[in-house]
Scaffold this active site. Structure first.
Site, PDB file in Angstrom:
ATOM      1  N   ASP A 233       0.829  -1.203   0.000  1.00 49.95           N
ATOM      2  CA  ASP A 233       0.000   0.000   0.000  1.00 49.95           C
ATOM      3  C   ASP A 233       0.861   1.251   0.000  1.00 49.95           C
ATOM      4  OD1 ASP A 233      -1.874   1.966   0.358  1.00 49.95           O
ATOM      5  OD2 ASP A 233      -2.912   0.979   2.009  1.00 49.95           O
TER       6      ASP A 233
ATOM      7  N   ASP B  46      -1.035   7.360  -6.992  1.00 51.51           N
ATOM      8  CA  ASP B  46      -1.333   6.336  -5.993  1.00 51.51           C
ATOM      9  C   ASP B  46      -1.561   4.985  -6.652  1.00 51.51           C
ATOM     10  OD1 ASP B  46      -2.000   4.965  -3.716  1.00 51.51           O
ATOM     11  OD2 ASP B  46      -4.012   5.799  -3.566  1.00 51.51           O
TER      12      ASP B  46
END
Length: 470
Positions: free
Chosen positions: A119, A348
């Site tokens: 992540d 992201d």
């Protein structure tokens, strides 16, 4: 109708490690698996494509809330490098049924292997873990720990000689780790520093902080060890995001994240090349720390733009100045891209779709809708994507080219399939989601696919170029 599954996903990496090395001349690599991989134990995978889309987009939207939440927190509070590199094989999640990517992670001495979510917006690396009081503690000092869930691997911290807890009275616990949700409670000076790590979607992990050794595989099939990595030993956690994982690898920009620790040792940078999000598990590329060998796969030279580290900490922010479609710059207010005005943009890999604040979203959608207006529009309930259509007879060339323009002159030109995306057999959608204002826009992993991305943390620059990634 919905036979194939759109894999709108969070990006995870599978880390593969091997035997100690003395010379560091070759890159090390880590295999990347998707969360829905049949190799992973856990809950049943979604049965239909639409179910997966709804689940994945829900994760995207809660992530956007998390990004905005962390941004608000940041506003309120505010190396030695060598030529060694680590390579971690990276795979899309089509065959695994979720929108996340995984990394195989070896932690402890001797090493114990786990499957963790990778992540880029999370600082803390944590594993499902059981700790009583160490290898040589007395039975009366041991604490009762929750029993592990069936079919889960659990890190037995008491069996690791390199597991060292952080005292709850330490400066690191009370000050340095406050933003990682360290807890103020400290029954005795020797008690470990505890955390209650909260995610905006309601997920949470509770445990204690420790320093540990992580084993990393090199490209020459040897291995090396990264010592004193901050690890969370989670005695309990909750949340659908963790259904098929043993924990999380924190790849955000933060002093104590795994990305920062590994980059400091391996060349000051990391990179990845995302294969098509609909690729099967036998197609992979690498998450790399250090010098990248992926440049041989590039269709052109790397372009660079400034990487704004710390501006929207812990996210990877870039200075977008506008978007053009078909060669015409869209009328988008500069405030959309200006952090000081409540906007800003991040790259992201954990968000699948691309989120744009309303003032950018509307002109982008209006320009793209014109090019697909001759196709039958479809209403798909449960999806935030506003415009979907019957794609029978559709060709990529029908849609004008979309380009992201950066303030320093760099241009990112994604593939058409990255913003006109497959949702089901014969169905495509414009892959943008509206973000409320004020808010941060996010360039998601589908928009990034089939490009090499190099995050140079030492020089604060982001490199990118088209690539086959295979």
């Amino acid at each position: 109708m919905m036979k194939r599954v759109l894999l709108i996903m969070f990006l995870f990496y599978t880390l593969q490690y091997q035997a100690p090395v003395v010379a560091f001349s070759d890159p090390a690599r880590i295999e990347l698996l998707h969360r829905h991989s049949p190799k992973l134990n856990g809950n049943a995978r979604p049965k239909t494509q639409l179910e997966r889309i709804k689940d994945l987009v829900h994760s995207d939207m809660t992530r956007q809330k998390m990004i905005s939440h962390k941004r608000r927190k940041a506003c309120e509070s505010e190396t030695s490098i060598n030529n060694t590199a680590v390579e971690m094989p990276l795979r899309a999640g089509r065959d695994y049924g979720t929108g996340q990517y995984f990394v195989q992670f070896k932690v402890g001495t001797p090493p114990q292997k786990f499957t963790l979510i990778a992540d880029t917006s999370t600082e803390l690396t944590w594993v499902d873990c059981r700790y009583r009081c160490g290898r040589n503690c007395n039975k009366e000092n041991k604490t009762t720990q929750p029993q592990p869930q069936p079919h889960r691997r659990v890190f037995n911290a008491d069996l690791s000689s390199s597991f060292k807890t952080l005292p709850c009275l330490s400066q690191m616990c009370k000050v340095d780790l406050m933003n990682l949700f360290s807890l103020a409670r400290c029954p005795t000076p020797l008690n470990p520093c505890a955390y209650d790590y909260r995610y905006v979607d309601g997920s949470a992990a509770l445990g204690i902080f420790a320093n540990e050794t992580v084993t990393l595989g090199l490209a020459n099939h040897r291995k090396t060890k990264l010592k004193n990595v901050l690890i969370g030993c989670s005695s309990s956690f909750q949340g659908q995001s963790f259904a098929n994982a043993d924990g999380v690898v924190g790849l955000a920009y933060h002093k104590y994240s795994f990305a920062n620790k590994a980059s400091e040792k391996f060349g000051g940078k990391f990179s990845y090349c995302l294969v098509d999000h609909l690729s099967h598990k036998n197609v992979s590329n690498y998450l790399m720390f250090g010098a990248s060998k992926n440049e041989s796969l590039l269709s052109g030279k790397l372009r660079y733009t400034k990487l704004e580290l710390g501006l929207l900490s812990p996210f990877y922010a870039v200075n977008v100045m506008g978007i053009s479609i078909g060669g015409a710059m869209l009328k988008i207010p500069f405030t959309v891209w200006d952090v000081k005005s409540g906007g800003g943009t991040v790259v992201d890999s954990g968000t699948s779709l691309t989120f744009l604040t309303e003032a950018a979203y509307k002109p982008v959608m209006a320009a793209l809708e014109l090019s697909v207006s001759k196709f039958e529009r479809l209403n798909l309930s449960g999806l935030p994507m506003e415009y979907c259509f019957n794609s029978t007879g559709f060709e990529d060339w029908l849609v004008p080219k979309l380009v992201f323009h950066f303030a320093d002159g760099a241009r990112f030109e994604p593939h058409t399939k990255s913003y006109v995306i497959d949702v089901a057999d014969g169905v495509k959608c414009l892959g943008f989601v509206s973000q409320s204002w004020p808010g941060i826009s996010s360039i998601g992993n589908i928009m990034q696919q089939n490009n090499l991305w190099e995050f140079d943390l030492g020089k604060s620059k982001l490199g990118f170029a088209p690539s086959t990634c295979t």
